[in-house]
Design a protein around this motif. Sequence first.
Motif, short mmCIF file in Angstrom:
data_model
loop_
_atom_site.label_atom_id
_atom_site.label_comp_id
_atom_site.label_asym_id
_atom_site.label_seq_id
_atom_site.Cartn_x
_atom_site.Cartn_y
_atom_site.Cartn_z
N LEU A 64 0.85 -1.20 0.00
CA LEU A 64 0.00 0.00 0.00
C LEU A 64 0.88 1.25 0.00
N LEU A 65 0.60 2.16 -0.96
CA LEU A 65 1.29 3.44 -1.02
C LEU A 65 0.32 4.56 -0.67
N PHE A 71 5.75 4.42 0.59
CA PHE A 71 5.37 3.15 1.22
C PHE A 71 4.60 3.41 2.51
N ASP A 72 3.49 2.69 2.66
CA ASP A 72 2.71 2.80 3.90
C ASP A 72 2.71 1.49 4.67
N LEU A 95 -2.68 3.73 -3.44
CA LEU A 95 -2.39 2.70 -4.42
C LEU A 95 -2.15 1.37 -3.71
N LEU A 96 -2.85 0.33 -4.14
CA LEU A 96 -2.69 -1.00 -3.56
C LEU A 96 -2.26 -1.96 -4.65
N PHE A 130 8.68 -3.83 -6.06
CA PHE A 130 9.40 -5.02 -5.60
C PHE A 130 10.39 -4.65 -4.50
N ALA A 131 11.11 -3.55 -4.69
CA ALA A 131 12.10 -3.13 -3.69
C ALA A 131 11.42 -2.77 -2.37
N MET A 132 10.27 -2.11 -2.43
CA MET A 132 9.52 -1.77 -1.21
C MET A 132 9.11 -3.05 -0.47
#
Length: 577
Positions: A64-65, A71-72, A95-96, A130-132
């Motif tokens: 979730l952003l 990033f959240d 954004l999910l 992917f990195a998040m």
Amino acid sequence: MRKLIRKLTTLTDSHVLAVAFDFGTTYSGYAFSFLDDPLTIRTNQGWIAGSDQLISLKTPTCVLLNPKKEFDSFGFEAENKFASLAEDGQHHDWLLFRRFKMLLHSNENLSRTTTVEDINGKSMPAMTIFAMSIGYLKRHFLEALNRQKTGIVDSDIKYVLTVPAIWNDNAKQFMREAAEQAGIETKRLKLSFEPEAASIWCQILTTEAKESLSKSGTQYMIIDLGGGTADISVHEKQIDNTLKELHKASGGPWGGTVVDDNYLKWLKQIFGSATMQKFKEEQMEDYFQLLREFETKKRSITPESSGKITLRLSATLKELYQKNEKVQLDDKITSLGLKDTVKFAGDKLRVDASVIKGWFDAPINSVITHVQRVLKEPNMQRVNTVLIVGGFGECKLAQDQIQKAIRNKCIIIPEGAGLVVLKGAVRYGHSQDIISSRIMPRTYGICILEKFDEQTHSSAKRMKFLDGVKYANDVFVTIIRAGEGVQIGKMISKGPYTPTDPDKTSFAVYCTEKVDPKYTTDPGCKLLGKLIVSHSNGRPRKDNTLNASFVFGDTELLVKAVNLRTGEEFATYIDCL
């Protein structure tokens, strides 16, 4: 081309702890063990889903952003927060991202700029998402480790990231670079092929699996059924207890998510695509609950399941249908020929077991057909054991149908099949030399000029004279063929090669599924990358003759070139992105 930024050495074993991240299509998790007690594998003891208090050893692969695209949250927490925002109508700028790992499967156009869409079609760079995700798993693990007051610091840790063995070179490199962006030093990072990790752990289990696999010379197949893919490998136990791959990794997009997709398609048939879309957008919490309910229910489907099976639906879904559709729900059921197999009772959908079992048929049948084809190959005749692992591998229906279709083999489903890959990856982190050799999935080679021969070369490949000699261009010189076995870290040398350009030589590396390609322009040939060697020293071309060497068997291809006169060495990891 990506510069060679890491030393050309094997990974150091100076670590105190190995942790593996199983980054899955549907669920992700981690496990670890200490070097002085490597077989005592510890996992996170429970991700909590939320209000229904579902406890799981893995959490959904879901990011979730916030509206600033920062990033959240991740996993159950991300799903629950987005659903809560949706209930209050405040989710529109959030954004999910869910189930995005399959973006990397068979994606020949994958690059660092590839984008991925969230649940409502908004795009972000895939590498960032992917990195998040990997970064979250790393932070969660380190926080859990710090609570134990172990005194271990990041530099004491070996990181392992699981990837499907059937992935292309570009997908594997993509995961490595995403992990690097997540703050994992590349010298402490190792990629582990998922069926190999399963194979490693099954050697350790004090069960039927260990007994069946303990003898040297034993040949067996591993079927890793995950959420997105079925990943299949064949190994032989060596006399030194290492594992030799006998067949190139194979498989396809035949994981458990296919069952979920079939369920959602079926619901769209009944309620209509427009109603299902509104339900997802306006009743997000109920939508996630529907998916979680089915995830739990599908695990309980067995070959013996019969009669009607209850699936809970939100009352809001029926209400939305009645607003958007003109046909009464009971009439719609009748028109679809489902009157005898589907019943509604309040918030319950009663579906005949035969209908639900049908949603499993496509992925399971694809796996069976593929496995049977592999086992019929001449060099597979000594394979006498088949291991079924992975989250979808725990499905009783899949187990039963595979067992019925492959009757002449010993079928083993190890206890805790869904965590076998994760635990094996931890073990691999401590001892990468457990895997002694792999089968090359593709043919690799370089592009050269070759003296033109009318008997062997196409006239279309004839080029101008060079020093009075006629040459053919685009000639594919094979370094190693698809299907050949190669020891891990094995170096294959070719040459000598005399430069055609006085200032530089470009070694262009290609790969293809074909065993014997003739030209680099043949259909299916793909340029992986180049090693460019500079020799602008004013000397004749023949004084700058080069040997080329290639290191195969690991997750990346290393290419070296040596100037035979000066001894100067050039090297690069081929950039597949």
